[in-house]
Design a protein around this motif. Structure first.
Motif, mmCIF file in Angstrom:
data_model
loop_
_atom_site.group_PDB
_atom_site.id
_atom_site.type_symbol
_atom_site.label_atom_id
_atom_site.label_comp_id
_atom_site.label_asym_id
_atom_site.label_seq_id
_atom_site.Cartn_x
_atom_site.Cartn_y
_atom_site.Cartn_z
ATOM 1 N N ARG A 177 0.863 -1.190 0.000
ATOM 2 C CA ARG A 177 0.000 0.000 0.000
ATOM 3 C C ARG A 177 0.891 1.229 0.000
ATOM 4 O O ARG A 177 1.875 1.284 0.737
ATOM 5 C CB ARG A 177 -0.900 0.041 1.247
ATOM 6 C CG ARG A 177 -1.838 -1.157 1.352
ATOM 7 C CD ARG A 177 -2.968 -0.943 2.349
ATOM 8 N NE ARG A 177 -2.583 -0.687 3.699
ATOM 9 C CZ ARG A 177 -2.856 -1.498 4.743
ATOM 10 N NH1 ARG A 177 -3.497 -2.631 4.547
ATOM 11 N NH2 ARG A 177 -2.504 -1.159 5.959
ATOM 12 N N HIS A 191 3.102 -2.261 5.280
ATOM 13 C CA HIS A 191 2.571 -2.409 3.915
ATOM 14 C C HIS A 191 3.207 -1.393 2.969
ATOM 15 O O HIS A 191 3.398 -1.679 1.790
ATOM 16 C CB HIS A 191 1.048 -2.216 3.899
ATOM 17 C CG HIS A 191 0.272 -3.367 4.462
ATOM 18 N ND1 HIS A 191 0.012 -4.521 3.756
ATOM 19 C CD2 HIS A 191 -0.322 -3.549 5.669
ATOM 20 C CE1 HIS A 191 -0.717 -5.351 4.490
ATOM 21 N NE2 HIS A 191 -0.930 -4.789 5.663
ATOM 22 N N ASP A 234 -1.838 -9.205 4.118
ATOM 23 C CA ASP A 234 -3.025 -9.658 4.832
ATOM 24 C C ASP A 234 -3.484 -10.930 4.124
ATOM 25 O O ASP A 234 -3.615 -10.951 2.896
ATOM 26 C CB ASP A 234 -4.137 -8.611 4.799
ATOM 27 C CG ASP A 234 -3.751 -7.330 5.528
ATOM 28 O OD1 ASP A 234 -2.767 -7.348 6.296
ATOM 29 O OD2 ASP A 234 -4.428 -6.313 5.305
ATOM 30 N N HIS A 246 -2.857 -10.394 9.371
ATOM 31 C CA HIS A 246 -1.746 -9.573 8.891
ATOM 32 C C HIS A 246 -0.442 -10.189 9.377
ATOM 33 O O HIS A 246 -0.298 -10.508 10.562
ATOM 34 C CB HIS A 246 -1.914 -8.147 9.438
ATOM 35 C CG HIS A 246 -0.684 -7.285 9.285
ATOM 36 N ND1 HIS A 246 -0.607 -6.234 8.407
ATOM 37 C CD2 HIS A 246 0.512 -7.336 9.924
ATOM 38 C CE1 HIS A 246 0.591 -5.671 8.511
ATOM 39 N NE2 HIS A 246 1.301 -6.314 9.422
ATOM 40 N N TYR A 284 -7.841 -5.822 15.247
ATOM 41 C CA TYR A 284 -8.427 -4.666 14.554
ATOM 42 C C TYR A 284 -9.868 -4.450 15.002
ATOM 43 O O TYR A 284 -10.630 -3.765 14.342
ATOM 44 C CB TYR A 284 -8.390 -4.877 13.041
ATOM 45 C CG TYR A 284 -6.983 -5.031 12.487
ATOM 46 C CD1 TYR A 284 -6.231 -3.909 12.154
ATOM 47 C CD2 TYR A 284 -6.424 -6.277 12.307
ATOM 48 C CE1 TYR A 284 -4.948 -4.046 11.632
ATOM 49 C CE2 TYR A 284 -5.138 -6.418 11.794
ATOM 50 C CZ TYR A 284 -4.404 -5.313 11.459
ATOM 51 O OH TYR A 284 -3.145 -5.445 10.963
HETATM 52 ZN ZN LIG Z 1 -2.050 -5.649 7.069
#
Ligand SMILES: [Zn+2]
Length: 120
Positions: free
Chosen positions: A48, A64, A71, A103, A118
Protein backbone atom coordinates in the motif's frame (compact mmCIF):
# COMPACT_ATOMS: atom_id res chain seq x y z
CA UNK A 1 10.06 -14.30 -8.54
CA UNK A 2 7.73 -16.17 -6.21
CA UNK A 3 6.93 -19.89 -6.24
CA UNK A 4 3.51 -19.60 -4.62
CA UNK A 5 2.26 -16.07 -5.30
CA UNK A 6 1.52 -14.94 -8.85
CA UNK A 7 1.68 -11.35 -10.10
CA UNK A 8 -2.10 -11.57 -10.67
CA UNK A 9 -2.67 -12.26 -7.00
CA UNK A 10 -1.10 -8.92 -6.09
CA UNK A 11 -3.17 -7.14 -8.73
CA UNK A 12 -6.33 -8.63 -7.18
CA UNK A 13 -5.45 -7.15 -3.78
CA UNK A 14 -7.15 -4.09 -2.32
CA UNK A 15 -5.60 -1.74 -3.16
CA UNK A 16 -4.29 -3.35 -6.32
CA UNK A 17 -0.50 -3.54 -6.41
CA UNK A 18 2.35 -5.17 -8.28
CA UNK A 19 4.47 -8.07 -7.13
CA UNK A 20 7.46 -5.80 -7.85
CA UNK A 21 6.17 -3.36 -5.20
CA UNK A 22 7.05 -5.98 -2.60
CA UNK A 23 10.36 -6.12 -0.76
CA UNK A 24 12.25 -9.03 -2.39
CA UNK A 25 13.48 -10.39 0.95
CA UNK A 26 9.96 -10.33 2.36
CA UNK A 27 8.62 -12.09 -0.72
CA UNK A 28 11.22 -14.82 -0.29
CA UNK A 29 10.30 -15.11 3.40
CA UNK A 30 6.61 -15.31 2.53
CA UNK A 31 7.26 -18.05 -0.02
CA UNK A 32 9.19 -20.05 2.58
CA UNK A 33 6.36 -19.50 5.04
CA UNK A 34 3.82 -20.75 2.50
CA UNK A 35 5.90 -23.89 2.08
CA UNK A 36 6.08 -24.26 5.88
CA UNK A 37 2.36 -23.76 6.60
CA UNK A 38 1.39 -26.16 3.83
CA UNK A 39 -2.02 -24.69 3.05
CA UNK A 40 -3.10 -22.20 0.36
CA UNK A 41 -2.70 -18.59 1.45
CA UNK A 42 -4.93 -16.06 -0.32
CA UNK A 43 -3.75 -12.46 -0.15
CA UNK A 44 -6.33 -9.73 0.33
CA UNK A 45 -3.79 -6.92 0.69
CA UNK A 46 -0.05 -6.53 0.11
CA UNK A 47 1.73 -3.28 -0.85
CA UNK A 48 0.00 0.00 0.00
CA UNK A 49 1.33 3.45 -0.87
CA UNK A 50 1.80 6.16 1.75
CA UNK A 51 -0.77 8.21 -0.17
CA UNK A 52 -3.32 5.39 0.09
CA UNK A 53 -2.66 5.12 3.83
CA UNK A 54 -3.09 8.86 4.36
CA UNK A 55 -6.32 8.84 2.35
CA UNK A 56 -7.61 6.35 4.95
CA UNK A 57 -6.57 8.60 7.82
CA UNK A 58 -3.56 6.47 8.79
CA UNK A 59 0.00 7.54 9.61
CA UNK A 60 1.60 6.14 6.47
CA UNK A 61 4.19 4.19 8.47
CA UNK A 62 2.64 0.74 7.96
CA UNK A 63 4.88 -2.18 6.95
CA UNK A 64 2.57 -2.41 3.91
CA UNK A 65 4.09 0.84 2.60
CA UNK A 66 7.51 -0.82 2.52
CA UNK A 67 6.24 -4.01 0.85
CA UNK A 68 7.00 -6.02 3.97
CA UNK A 69 3.46 -7.03 4.93
CA UNK A 70 0.52 -9.03 3.67
CA UNK A 71 -3.03 -9.66 4.83
CA UNK A 72 -4.08 -13.28 4.36
CA UNK A 73 -7.73 -14.22 3.99
CA UNK A 74 -8.91 -16.24 6.99
CA UNK A 75 -12.55 -17.07 7.65
CA UNK A 76 -12.50 -19.93 10.15
CA UNK A 77 -11.11 -20.44 13.64
CA UNK A 78 -9.28 -23.60 12.52
CA UNK A 79 -7.51 -21.76 9.68
CA UNK A 80 -6.72 -18.87 12.03
CA UNK A 81 -5.12 -21.32 14.45
CA UNK A 82 -3.12 -22.96 11.66
CA UNK A 83 -1.79 -19.70 10.23
CA UNK A 84 -1.02 -18.02 13.56
CA UNK A 85 0.67 -21.06 15.11
CA UNK A 86 2.71 -21.63 11.94
CA UNK A 87 3.63 -17.92 11.80
CA UNK A 88 4.90 -17.99 15.39
CA UNK A 89 6.90 -21.17 14.82
CA UNK A 90 8.28 -19.83 11.55
CA UNK A 91 9.53 -16.66 13.19
CA UNK A 92 7.04 -13.89 12.45
CA UNK A 93 7.26 -11.33 15.26
CA UNK A 94 4.45 -9.07 14.08
CA UNK A 95 0.94 -10.49 13.66
CA UNK A 96 -2.40 -8.72 13.35
CA UNK A 97 -5.74 -10.49 13.77
CA UNK A 98 -8.63 -9.12 11.74
CA UNK A 99 -12.18 -10.40 11.53
CA UNK A 100 -11.52 -12.25 8.27
CA UNK A 101 -7.81 -11.88 7.69
CA UNK A 102 -4.42 -12.21 9.35
CA UNK A 103 -1.75 -9.57 8.89
CA UNK A 104 1.86 -10.80 8.82
CA UNK A 105 4.93 -8.63 8.42
CA UNK A 106 8.65 -8.73 9.12
CA UNK A 107 9.38 -5.00 9.23
CA UNK A 108 12.29 -4.65 11.66
CA UNK A 109 11.75 -0.88 11.92
CA UNK A 110 8.51 -1.50 13.86
CA UNK A 111 7.98 -3.06 17.32
CA UNK A 112 8.79 -6.80 17.49
CA UNK A 113 7.00 -9.51 19.45
CA UNK A 114 3.53 -8.09 19.02
CA UNK A 115 0.10 -9.49 18.18
CA UNK A 116 -2.65 -6.95 17.78
CA UNK A 117 -6.26 -6.95 16.67
CA UNK A 118 -8.43 -4.67 14.55
CA UNK A 119 -11.61 -4.93 16.59
CA UNK A 120 -13.38 -1.67 17.29
ZN1 LIG B 1 -2.05 -5.65 7.07
Amino acid sequence: MSKYFSPAEFQRCTPSCLITDMDPDFLEYLDAFREFVGIPLVLSCAYRSVAWEKSKGRTGNSAHTRGKAVDIVCNTSATRYKIVSAALHFGFRRIGIGKNYIHLDNDKSLPQGVIWHYYA
